[in-house]
Design a protein around this motif. Structure first.
Motif, short mmCIF file in Angstrom:
data_model
loop_
_atom_site.label_atom_id
_atom_site.label_comp_id
_atom_site.label_asym_id
_atom_site.label_seq_id
_atom_site.Cartn_x
_atom_site.Cartn_y
_atom_site.Cartn_z
N VAL A 1 -3.89 -2.02 -2.33
CA VAL A 1 -3.23 -0.71 -2.45
C VAL A 1 -1.75 -0.90 -2.82
O VAL A 1 -1.22 -0.21 -3.70
CB VAL A 1 -3.38 0.08 -1.14
CG1 VAL A 1 -2.52 1.34 -1.18
CG2 VAL A 1 -4.84 0.45 -0.90
N LEU A 2 -1.10 -1.83 -2.15
CA LEU A 2 0.32 -2.08 -2.42
C LEU A 2 0.52 -2.63 -3.83
O LEU A 2 1.50 -2.29 -4.51
CB LEU A 2 0.88 -3.05 -1.39
CG LEU A 2 0.96 -2.51 0.05
CD1 LEU A 2 1.24 -3.64 1.03
CD2 LEU A 2 2.04 -1.43 0.15
N ASN A 3 -0.40 -3.46 -4.28
CA ASN A 3 -0.34 -4.00 -5.64
C ASN A 3 -0.43 -2.86 -6.65
O ASN A 3 0.35 -2.79 -7.61
CB ASN A 3 -1.47 -5.01 -5.84
CG ASN A 3 -1.35 -5.77 -7.14
OD1 ASN A 3 -0.34 -5.69 -7.84
ND2 ASN A 3 -2.37 -6.51 -7.49
N GLN A 4 -1.39 -1.96 -6.44
CA GLN A 4 -1.54 -0.82 -7.35
C GLN A 4 -0.30 0.07 -7.35
O GLN A 4 0.03 0.68 -8.36
CB GLN A 4 -2.78 0.00 -6.95
CG GLN A 4 -4.10 -0.68 -7.26
CD GLN A 4 -4.32 -0.84 -8.75
OE1 GLN A 4 -4.05 0.07 -9.53
NE2 GLN A 4 -4.83 -2.00 -9.16
N ALA A 5 0.38 0.13 -6.20
CA ALA A 5 1.59 0.95 -6.09
C ALA A 5 2.83 0.22 -6.60
O ALA A 5 3.94 0.74 -6.48
CB ALA A 5 1.78 1.38 -4.64
N ASP A 6 2.64 -1.00 -7.13
CA ASP A 6 3.74 -1.79 -7.68
C ASP A 6 4.72 -2.25 -6.60
O ASP A 6 5.88 -2.54 -6.90
CB ASP A 6 4.47 -1.00 -8.77
CG ASP A 6 5.06 -1.90 -9.85
OD1 ASP A 6 4.51 -3.00 -10.06
OD2 ASP A 6 6.06 -1.51 -10.46
N ARG A 7 4.25 -2.35 -5.36
CA ARG A 7 5.06 -2.87 -4.26
C ARG A 7 4.65 -4.33 -4.04
O ARG A 7 3.95 -4.68 -3.11
CB ARG A 7 4.87 -2.01 -3.01
CG ARG A 7 5.43 -0.60 -3.21
CD ARG A 7 4.86 0.41 -2.24
NE ARG A 7 5.16 0.09 -0.83
CZ ARG A 7 4.78 0.87 0.18
NH1 ARG A 7 4.13 2.01 -0.06
NH2 ARG A 7 5.05 0.51 1.43
N LEU A 8 5.09 -5.16 -4.96
CA LEU A 8 4.53 -6.50 -5.08
C LEU A 8 4.90 -7.42 -3.92
O LEU A 8 4.07 -8.23 -3.47
CB LEU A 8 4.95 -7.13 -6.41
CG LEU A 8 4.52 -6.35 -7.68
CD1 LEU A 8 4.93 -7.13 -8.93
CD2 LEU A 8 3.03 -6.09 -7.68
N ASP A 9 6.12 -7.34 -3.43
CA ASP A 9 6.51 -8.19 -2.31
C ASP A 9 5.66 -7.89 -1.08
O ASP A 9 5.23 -8.81 -0.37
CB ASP A 9 7.99 -8.01 -1.99
CG ASP A 9 8.90 -8.60 -3.05
OD1 ASP A 9 8.44 -9.53 -3.76
OD2 ASP A 9 10.05 -8.15 -3.18
N GLU A 10 5.43 -6.61 -0.82
CA GLU A 10 4.61 -6.23 0.32
C GLU A 10 3.15 -6.63 0.10
O GLU A 10 2.46 -7.05 1.04
CB GLU A 10 4.71 -4.72 0.55
CG GLU A 10 6.09 -4.24 0.95
CD GLU A 10 6.18 -2.73 0.94
OE1 GLU A 10 5.81 -2.11 1.94
OE2 GLU A 10 6.62 -2.17 -0.10
N ALA A 11 2.68 -6.50 -1.14
CA ALA A 11 1.31 -6.92 -1.45
C ALA A 11 1.14 -8.41 -1.20
O ALA A 11 0.14 -8.85 -0.62
CB ALA A 11 0.97 -6.58 -2.90
#
Length: 506
Positions: free
Chosen positions: A17-27
Motif C-alpha cells: 500500500v505504501l509503495n503504491q502511495a509513493d511512500r517508499l521509505d515507509e514501504a
C-alpha cells in the motif's frame, strides 16, 4: 498489525500500500519488518528490491532480488526486475547486461519449444493484417503518450486491423481514448500466459507487438509461447527482451546507430523514421528567454527521477559546476522523503554549496514545464538517460547535455538530440561532457538563438510527425509479413522518409 505485530503478511501488504502511495521509505521499512518475521517470503524480497531500485540503491536492490530468486528460482517477475535494476547499474557493462537478458529468455523459452505449434495464418503477402498490441500501459502512462498519436494514424489504414490486449485492471480517461483506435479490445489481466497465447492464436494475429519489455505487468511468458508468426518489441523498454521468439526490435538510427548495438539484441533491429513520436502537453507554456541573459549566471537543471541521480552522476555534474563557479543547479521532482537533502549533502561533498542548488518538489505538469523557464541547459543522468524528460525540455527550448552510453538505456537522450540536430550536446566521456558544458556556457548568444528555435526543430523532425512514424510502421508490417510468407528469416532494414508516400514526408 496493532493486534498482531508478528503478522508478516500484514507488514508485507502494508508495504504494498505504501509503495503504491509513493511512500517508499515507509514501504521499505514494512518489507524489512515482513522479512524479519518471515525470511523465506519471496514476494517481500521482490518488492523490497523494486522499492530499492526506485530509491536508486542498486546494490541493495540486487541483493534483495537475488534472494527472491534464490528462494524461488522460477520467479520470473523477480528475474525481470533484476534485469530492469541492472539497466540502471553503472558497474554492469553491455555484454553482461545482454547475457543476463539472453539467459532469462532461455530460461522461459526452453520448456516451451517442444510444445509450440505451426502457425496456420493465411500466407497471402498482400492481404489485410491482424496486428496485436500487448501492454499494461494503455492508461495515464508515458508509453500511452507515445503510442496514441501513432494509433490515431494507423486506424485509418484499411489494410490493418488493430487488436489491443490490455494487461492492467486500472482504466482511466486515457484508456477510454485509446479504445477508439482499436477494432478489437480485450482485458487480459486475468488470463494466464498459456490462455492468452491461445486467445491470440484464435484471433488470428499475424504480427504481435510487445509494448512492455521487462517493465511492470509484462507478458513476455505469453510471447515465449510464440502465439503469432511474427513478434516484435517496441517503445516500452530500452533493450532486448532476451527472447528468441521475439523476431524484431523497432527503433531508429539515432537511438540505435546501425552496426553499433546489434550484438546487444536477440531480436533483429528494424529502424523507423523515429522510434516513436512525441506528444507535447496541450497546455504547455511558451518558451521563455534564456535566463542567463537576465540573471547573469548559467542555470543547469535536472528533471529526471531523483533516484537516477547516482553519486557518480553528482560527481560529474559537480565537476562542471566547479568549472563554472557562478553557475547554479535546479533539481526538480524532489520527493518529500529526505532524498533532496541527501542529494544536497552529496553536492556539498563534491564542493558545491547548498546555496547554489534550487530544490523543487514534484508538481503538476504545467508547473513542471514552467520550471524550464529558469533553466539554460539540462544535465542528463547516466547510465539510464532521460527519455520523456529530454523531449519535454526540448519543447520548452532547453537542450540537454548527455553522456551517451554503451548500453541501450544510455541512448534515449542522444536519440532525441540527434533528431533535432544537436550533436554538440552529446558527449562520449566525462571529460567531453565537462568541455561541452563549458563551451556552451561561453556562447550565450548561440544558446539563446537555439532556445528560441528548438520547439520548431522538434516539430519539424520525425519526432513531431506521427503520420510519418505510422507510415513507416505500416510499411514495416508489410515488409516483415512478406518475408514470413516467403519463408525467409528476419533481416535488419531501415525505413526512411524517402521510402514513404509523399504525403507522409516532412
Amino acid at each position: 498489525i496493532s493486534c498482531r505485530p508478528d503478522f508478516a503478511i500484514a507488514h508485507y501488504n502494508l508495504g504494498n500500500v505504501l509503495n503504491q502511495a509513493d511512500r517508499l521509505d515507509e514501504a521499505e521499512a514494512s518489507y524489512h519488518a515482513a522479512i524479519a518475521l518471515a525470511p523465506d517470503l519471496a514476494n517481500a524480497h521482490l518488492n523490497l528490491g523494486v522499492v530499492l531500485t526506485s530509491l536508486g540503491r542498486c546494490a541493495e536492490a540486487d541483493a534483495a532480488l537475488r534472494r527472491a530468486i534464490q528462494l524461488q528460482p522460477d520467479y520470473h517477475l523477480a528475474h525481470s526486475n533484476l534485469l530492469y535494476s541492472h539497466s540502471h547499474h553503472q558497474a554492469i557493462d553491455a555484454a553482461t547486461l545482454f547475457a543476463e537478458h539472453r539467459d532469462f529468455g532461455e530460461m522461459i523459452e526452453a520448456p516451451l519449444r517442444d510444445t509450440r505449434q505451426p502457425h496456420d495464418n493465411r500466407q497471402d503477402p498482400d492481404r489485410r493484417l491482424q496486428i496485436g498490441f500487448v501492454s499494461a500501459d494503455f492508461r495515464n502512462h508515458a508509453v500511452a503518450s507515445f503510442i496514441e498519436p501513432v494509433l490515431r494514424e494507423l486506424r485509418g489504414y484499411p489494410n490493418l486491423c488493430l487488436h489491443a490486449y490490455y494487461n492492467h485492471a486500472r482504466e482511466d480517461h486515457v484508456t477510454q481514448g485509446l479504445r477508439q483506435h482499436f477494432a478489437h479490445w480485450q482485458q487480459v489481466v486475468d488470463l494466464g500466459d498459456a490462455e492468452l497465447a491461445a486467445q491470440i492464436r484464435a484471433d488470428g494475429i499475424d504480427i504481435l507487438i510487445d509494448l512492455s519489455g521487462h517493465t511492470a505487468h509484462h507478458r513476455l511468458l505469453t510471447f515465449a509461447h510464440k502465439p503469432a508468426p511474427i513478434q516484435a518489441s517496441w517503445i516500452g523498454y530500452p533493450g532486448t527482451t532476451g527472447l528468441q521468439s521475439v523476431d524484431y526490435f523497432l527503433a531508429d538510427r539515432f537511438f540505435l546507430p546501425v552496426g553499433e548495438f546489434d550484438e546487444q539484441f536477440t531480436e533483429t533491429i528494424v529502424r523507423l523514421p523515429a522510434s516513436a513520436p512525441f506528444l507535447p502537453f496541450a497546455d504547455a507554456p511558451a518558451v521563455g528567454p534564456l535566463p542567463a541573459l537576465t540573471c547573469g549566471h548559467l542555470t543547469f537543471g535536472s528533471f529526471n527521477r531523483p533516484t537516477k541521480i547516482s553519486p557518480a552522476v553528482v560527481a560529474l555534474w559537480c565537476e562542471l559546476l566547479r568549472a563554472l563557479p557562478g553557475s547554479r543547479m535546479l533539481l526538480a521532482a524532489m520527493r518529500p522523503d529526505g532524498r533532496a537533502e541527501q542529494l544536497a549533502g552529496e553536492f556539498a561533498e563534491n564542493g558545491i554549496a547548498r546555496e547554489r542548488l534550487l530544490l523543487q518538489p514534484r508538481s503538476d505538469m504545467r508547473t513542471y514545464l514552467e520550471l524550464h523557464q529558469q533553466v539554460d541547459i539540462c544535465l542528463d543522468t547516466f547510465p539510464y538517460t532521460g527519455g520523456t524528460t529530454t523531449l519535454h525540455a526540448c519543447w520548452m527550448g532547453v537542450p540537454t547535455l548527455t553522456l551517451a552510453g554503451t548500453t541501450v538505456p544510455g541512448r534515449a537522450a542522444a536519440s532525441t538530440l540527434g533528431h533535432v540536430g544537436l550533436p554538440g550536446f552529446i558527449a562520449r566521456d566525462a571529460s567531453e561532457f565537462v568541455a561541452r558544458g563549458r563551451e556552451w556556457a561561453a556562447d550565450l548568444e548561440q544558446l539563446a538563438t537555439l532556445r528560441a528555435g528548438l520547439r520548431e526543430r522538434l516539430q519539424q523532425s520525425a519526432l513531431g510527425r506521427p503520420e510519418l512514424v505510422a507510415a513507416g510502421l505500416e510499411r514495416t508490417f508489410r515488409m516483415i509479413w512478406q518475408r514470413w510468407c516467403q519463408g525467409l528469416a528476419p533481416r535488419a532494414f531501415e525505413i526512411t522518409a524517402n521510402d514513404l508516400p509523399a504525403q507522409a514526408r516532412p
